[in-house]
Design a protein around this motif. Sequence first.
Motif, PDB file in Angstrom:
ATOM      1  N   MET A   1     -32.235   5.441 -31.624  1.00  0.00           N
ATOM      2  CA  MET A   1     -32.224   5.644 -30.195  1.00  0.00           C
ATOM      3  C   MET A   1     -33.465   6.404 -29.777  1.00  0.00           C
ATOM      4  O   MET A   1     -33.846   7.383 -30.385  1.00  0.00           O
ATOM      5  N   SER A   2     -34.102   5.963 -28.730  1.00  0.00           N
ATOM      6  CA  SER A   2     -35.315   6.587 -28.237  1.00  0.00           C
ATOM      7  C   SER A   2     -34.976   7.777 -27.343  1.00  0.00           C
ATOM      8  O   SER A   2     -34.008   7.753 -26.601  1.00  0.00           O
ATOM      9  N   ASP A   3     -35.797   8.825 -27.427  1.00  0.00           N
ATOM     10  CA  ASP A   3     -35.573   9.969 -26.552  1.00  0.00           C
ATOM     11  C   ASP A   3     -36.607  10.019 -25.429  1.00  0.00           C
ATOM     12  O   ASP A   3     -36.784  11.048 -24.793  1.00  0.00           O
ATOM     13  N   ASP A   4     -37.292   8.906 -25.190  1.00  0.00           N
ATOM     14  CA  ASP A   4     -38.223   8.831 -24.070  1.00  0.00           C
ATOM     15  C   ASP A   4     -37.460   9.019 -22.768  1.00  0.00           C
ATOM     16  O   ASP A   4     -36.313   8.602 -22.641  1.00  0.00           O
ATOM     17  N   GLN A   5     -38.112   9.662 -21.814  1.00  0.00           N
ATOM     18  CA  GLN A   5     -37.473   9.902 -20.529  1.00  0.00           C
ATOM     19  C   GLN A   5     -38.273   9.236 -19.427  1.00  0.00           C
ATOM     20  O   GLN A   5     -39.464   9.016 -19.551  1.00  0.00           O
ATOM     21  N   VAL A   6     -37.592   8.932 -18.360  1.00  0.00           N
ATOM     22  CA  VAL A   6     -38.196   8.330 -17.190  1.00  0.00           C
ATOM     23  C   VAL A   6     -38.061   9.320 -16.043  1.00  0.00           C
ATOM     24  O   VAL A   6     -36.991   9.904 -15.849  1.00  0.00           O
ATOM     25  N   THR A   7     -39.125   9.491 -15.297  1.00  0.00           N
ATOM     26  CA  THR A   7     -39.095  10.377 -14.141  1.00  0.00           C
ATOM     27  C   THR A   7     -39.105   9.534 -12.882  1.00  0.00           C
ATOM     28  O   THR A   7     -39.912   8.611 -12.751  1.00  0.00           O
ATOM     29  N   ILE A   8     -38.202   9.844 -11.977  1.00  0.00           N
ATOM     30  CA  ILE A   8     -38.118   9.155 -10.692  1.00  0.00           C
ATOM     31  C   ILE A   8     -38.408  10.183  -9.617  1.00  0.00           C
ATOM     32  O   ILE A   8     -37.797  11.257  -9.599  1.00  0.00           O
ATOM     33  N   LYS A   9     -39.315   9.861  -8.714  1.00  0.00           N
ATOM     34  CA  LYS A   9     -39.638  10.776  -7.619  1.00  0.00           C
ATOM     35  C   LYS A   9     -39.048  10.238  -6.330  1.00  0.00           C
ATOM     36  O   LYS A   9     -39.186   9.055  -6.015  1.00  0.00           O
ATOM     37  N   LEU A  10     -38.378  11.126  -5.601  1.00  0.00           N
ATOM     38  CA  LEU A  10     -37.772  10.787  -4.319  1.00  0.00           C
ATOM     39  C   LEU A  10     -38.222  11.808  -3.287  1.00  0.00           C
ATOM     40  O   LEU A  10     -38.453  12.974  -3.623  1.00  0.00           O
ATOM     41  N   THR A  11     -38.273  11.388  -2.039  1.00  0.00           N
ATOM     42  CA  THR A  11     -38.475  12.363  -0.979  1.00  0.00           C
ATOM     43  C   THR A  11     -37.179  13.145  -0.833  1.00  0.00           C
ATOM     44  O   THR A  11     -36.121  12.729  -1.330  1.00  0.00           O
ATOM     45  N   SER A  12     -37.242  14.265  -0.143  1.00  0.00           N
ATOM     46  CA  SER A  12     -36.015  15.039   0.051  1.00  0.00           C
ATOM     47  C   SER A  12     -35.001  14.248   0.869  1.00  0.00           C
ATOM     48  O   SER A  12     -33.797  14.341   0.613  1.00  0.00           O
ATOM     49  N   ASP A  13     -35.468  13.452   1.832  1.00  0.00           N
ATOM     50  CA  ASP A  13     -34.542  12.608   2.594  1.00  0.00           C
ATOM     51  C   ASP A  13     -33.880  11.570   1.696  1.00  0.00           C
ATOM     52  O   ASP A  13     -32.669  11.361   1.757  1.00  0.00           O
ATOM     53  N   GLU A  14     -34.672  10.922   0.852  1.00  0.00           N
ATOM     54  CA  GLU A  14     -34.115   9.922  -0.070  1.00  0.00           C
ATOM     55  C   GLU A  14     -33.108  10.563  -1.013  1.00  0.00           C
ATOM     56  O   GLU A  14     -32.036  10.005  -1.263  1.00  0.00           O
ATOM     57  N   ALA A  15     -33.453  11.728  -1.525  1.00  0.00           N
ATOM     58  CA  ALA A  15     -32.558  12.419  -2.463  1.00  0.00           C
ATOM     59  C   ALA A  15     -31.245  12.808  -1.792  1.00  0.00           C
ATOM     60  O   ALA A  15     -30.168  12.640  -2.375  1.00  0.00           O
ATOM     61  N   LEU A  16     -31.310  13.291  -0.569  1.00  0.00           N
ATOM     62  CA  LEU A  16     -30.105  13.710   0.139  1.00  0.00           C
ATOM     63  C   LEU A  16     -29.182  12.528   0.408  1.00  0.00           C
ATOM     64  O   LEU A  16     -27.979  12.587   0.144  1.00  0.00           O
ATOM     65  N   VAL A  17     -29.753  11.432   0.898  1.00  0.00           N
ATOM     66  CA  VAL A  17     -28.947  10.251   1.206  1.00  0.00           C
ATOM     67  C   VAL A  17     -28.386   9.628  -0.077  1.00  0.00           C
ATOM     68  O   VAL A  17     -27.216   9.243  -0.136  1.00  0.00           O
ATOM     69  N   LEU A  18     -29.203   9.553  -1.115  1.00  0.00           N
ATOM     70  CA  LEU A  18     -28.728   9.004  -2.386  1.00  0.00           C
ATOM     71  C   LEU A  18     -27.633   9.871  -2.983  1.00  0.00           C
ATOM     72  O   LEU A  18     -26.630   9.347  -3.495  1.00  0.00           O
ATOM     73  N   SER A  19     -27.793  11.177  -2.912  1.00  0.00           N
ATOM     74  CA  SER A  19     -26.775  12.075  -3.436  1.00  0.00           C
ATOM     75  C   SER A  19     -25.437  11.847  -2.745  1.00  0.00           C
ATOM     76  O   SER A  19     -24.390  11.792  -3.401  1.00  0.00           O
ATOM     77  N   HIS A  20     -25.463  11.706  -1.430  1.00  0.00           N
ATOM     78  CA  HIS A  20     -24.228  11.469  -0.688  1.00  0.00           C
ATOM     79  C   HIS A  20     -23.587  10.147  -1.109  1.00  0.00           C
ATOM     80  O   HIS A  20     -22.377  10.075  -1.332  1.00  0.00           O
ATOM     81  N   TRP A  21     -24.404   9.116  -1.235  1.00  0.00           N
ATOM     82  CA  TRP A  21     -23.894   7.801  -1.634  1.00  0.00           C
ATOM     83  C   TRP A  21     -23.293   7.858  -3.040  1.00  0.00           C
ATOM     84  O   TRP A  21     -22.211   7.316  -3.288  1.00  0.00           O
ATOM     85  N   LEU A  22     -23.985   8.533  -3.952  1.00  0.00           N
ATOM     86  CA  LEU A  22     -23.476   8.644  -5.319  1.00  0.00           C
ATOM     87  C   LEU A  22     -22.174   9.426  -5.360  1.00  0.00           C
ATOM     88  O   LEU A  22     -21.269   9.098  -6.135  1.00  0.00           O
ATOM     89  N   GLU A  23     -22.063  10.457  -4.539  1.00  0.00           N
ATOM     90  CA  GLU A  23     -20.815  11.221  -4.478  1.00  0.00           C
ATOM     91  C   GLU A  23     -19.673  10.315  -4.040  1.00  0.00           C
ATOM     92  O   GLU A  23     -18.590  10.330  -4.635  1.00  0.00           O
TER      93      GLU A  23
END
Length: 77
Positions: free
Chosen positions: A1-23
């Motif tokens: 299994m690989s331990d490589d990581q992926v970084t995703i950058k979101l604006t604060s607006d994108e993060a807030l809306v995505l967080s609500h949707w994921l919840e």
Amino acid sequence: MSDDQVTIKLTSDEALVLSHWLENLQMTDLSRVVDDPAVWAPIHRIAGTLDKALPELFGPDYAQRLEAARGRLQRED
């Protein structure tokens, strides 16, 4: 299994809306929405990361901030 990581950058607006949707997604029966159980772990990880990164989730003006973020993102499309 690989331990490589992926970084995703979101604006604060994108993060807030995505967080609500994921919840909301996590409050449903995930098996009805996501047919691959292997996807559940990353969904929970992303949601947990957003929870830690967004202190405004717990502020008294959360609903207003969420609606404002949604409005700005809708205007961008």
